[in-house]
Design an enzyme around this catalytic site. Structure first.
Site, mmCIF file in Angstrom:
data_model
loop_
_atom_site.group_PDB
_atom_site.id
_atom_site.type_symbol
_atom_site.label_atom_id
_atom_site.label_comp_id
_atom_site.label_asym_id
_atom_site.label_seq_id
_atom_site.Cartn_x
_atom_site.Cartn_y
_atom_site.Cartn_z
ATOM 1 N N ASP A 105 85.272 37.440 44.998
ATOM 2 C CA ASP A 105 84.215 37.164 44.011
ATOM 3 C C ASP A 105 83.184 36.271 44.701
ATOM 4 O OD1 ASP A 105 82.705 37.032 41.783
ATOM 5 O OD2 ASP A 105 84.157 35.946 40.562
ATOM 6 N N ALA A 106 82.256 36.934 45.365
ATOM 7 C CA ALA A 106 81.331 36.241 46.266
ATOM 8 C C ALA A 106 79.892 36.315 45.780
ATOM 9 C CB ALA A 106 81.439 36.862 47.659
ATOM 10 N N LYS A 107 79.599 37.274 44.912
ATOM 11 C CA LYS A 107 78.247 37.452 44.350
ATOM 12 C C LYS A 107 77.177 37.431 45.423
ATOM 13 C CE LYS A 107 79.713 35.935 39.777
ATOM 14 N NZ LYS A 107 81.099 35.459 40.017
ATOM 15 N N ARG A 108 77.406 38.191 46.491
ATOM 16 C CA ARG A 108 76.459 38.252 47.590
ATOM 17 C C ARG A 108 75.356 39.268 47.319
ATOM 18 N NH1 ARG A 108 79.440 34.292 48.603
ATOM 19 N NH2 ARG A 108 80.222 33.825 50.681
ATOM 20 N N ASP A 159 76.347 31.438 40.491
ATOM 21 C CA ASP A 159 77.565 31.771 39.752
ATOM 22 C C ASP A 159 77.561 30.946 38.470
ATOM 23 O OD1 ASP A 159 80.348 32.443 39.115
ATOM 24 O OD2 ASP A 159 80.531 32.971 41.216
#
Lengths: 270, 270
Positions: A94-97, B99
């Site tokens: 879960d890195a949201k890159r 996030d």
């Protein structure tokens, strides 16, 4: 891992639970802090106690980066431990890159090849050429942020462009991307009725659903509107499971919380 | 670092150049590959040769994460080297993070406290509560993606919500955030006329501008519309400078390319 393998695992375990490994040293049992790698030891105990109840683990990279190189080592050891001992488990970074093309390829290599995650979460703001590089990896999955579970989701995601909410544009546009079969989506559980709308656009895609439990979402409601022919849901719980106890029994208590959710899921699936 | 310190540095060096340290082992001189930490050695040589010509360095974290723990170590050594030897330089972690609240705080700590960067780039899709945790850090700067320099920028960023482009909503909304004085913005150089519009919304904010050079943007055009009372621009160049040569003279050639841009900037400032 293929989507079919994930579905088989769900049917076998009667669970579509994802456990978020968001390890905060301030919240784990203090007796672990004396060990060389408390984060990994915590994860290992949680994994040993819960792997038969869940189908996915999702470390949020922020919690590892916050501890610098040591944190990165803990993340590496955690993913290696899962892949070695429980290769059937679906793993999510879960890195949201998300970045311009050649840079997104670097992120994709980092998470798919080097760390050997099955999937990574990606932010959509930079558009097609920031997402497609992730989709080029065979049997790897790109989980695109569509509708998140936080209040800020209402700042832009639910605002309308040409009479349609931005998150719907994200869903629709992404279906035209090359290798779009490798897409899944993050959809928060805070408003279950959204799932009805979302299923009209992506009837079969897997949705990773945060916000059940701690953030207030309801499992029954989400399943009512969100379940697809091949299940198509991964329900994430982090704090509600991993911080069920701060004592020596933390892993056992985490398993109890996971079992509660798994039982509820078994009932829904039957 | 305060904004005033950044402006002073710009006036002193007659430069608003930012050099992107996006180090790809396939592109650096082969003689460096025999060294223990080729990425750091490359950066060190580039920094030694260019620090008097630029005011900021911007490592893109993807290029470091792609090499796992070794890459993270190279990043740590690079930022430490800059902070120790050239404390006047403004440092940017080009990480494009973002996030939910408590998780954004973890990222902010990682980049602002542990790695001691002056700033970090952040994606806006998740809204207010994903950005404000970064803004809470004193004398640290959050560089919000507004209008990026890639083709995908036209997928959502330039689409209209209530007759106004999404990137303008991002700019306007962000001005209402707590500690919004700590905001800067990423604005791509590919369409210079956008800067005129953007300056109407954020007349004085610093804009980090990628896309000059390799991606086709023009420095003169950007400055014509983008310069503010206190300059307000950081023009980034990565590949055009750091990969000017693949031979032993790579740092010298990088300095020549940086000098070209700095000279052009000096002329514009005068």
């Amino acid at each position: 891992m293929t989507t079919q393998q994930l579905v088989s695992q769900i049917n076998q375990k009667k669970s579509f639970l994802c456990i978020g490994l968001d390890v905060d040293l301030d919240k784990i049992p203090t007796h672990l802090l004396a060990l060389e790698d408390p984060i990994f030891e915590f994860n290992k105990a949680i994994i040993d106690a819960t792997h038969h109840l869940c189908v996915a683990y999702k470390p949020n990279t922020a919690f590892y980066e916050a501890y610098g190189i040591k944190g990165w080592q803990s993340l590496e050891k955690t993913i290696q431990y899962i892949n070695k001992n429980h290769p059937e488990i679906f793993t999510i970074a879960d890195a949201k890159r998300g970045d311009i093309g050649n840079t997104s390829t670097m992120y994709a290599k980092a998470f798919f090849n080097d760390l050997a995650f099955d999937s990574v979460t990606v932010a959509p703001y930079m558009g097609k050429d920031s997402v497609e590089p992730f989709l080029a990896f065979k049997d790897k999955h790109t989980i695109l942020l569509a509708l998140t579970s936080n209040n800020g989701a209402f700042d832009y995601q639910t605002k309308k462009i040409d009479e349609k909410e931005l998150y719907k544009h994200v869903l629709e546009t992404s279906k035209t991307y090359k290798n779009s079969e490798n897409l899944m989506y993050v959809v928060g559980a805070t408003k279950a009725e959204y799932f009805k709308e979302i299923r009209k656009i992506v009837p079969n895609a897997f949705l990773l659903v945060p916000g059940v439990g701690a953030q207030g979402g309801n499992l029954q409601d989400v399943c009512k509107y969100g379940l697809s022919e091949n299940i198509g849901l991964l329900i994430n719980s982090s704090r509600g499971i991993i911080y069920a106890s701060k004592e020596h029994d933390f892993a056992e208590k985490a398993a109890e919380k996971a079992k509660e959710l798994q039982s509820e899921m078994e009932l829904i699936l039957s």
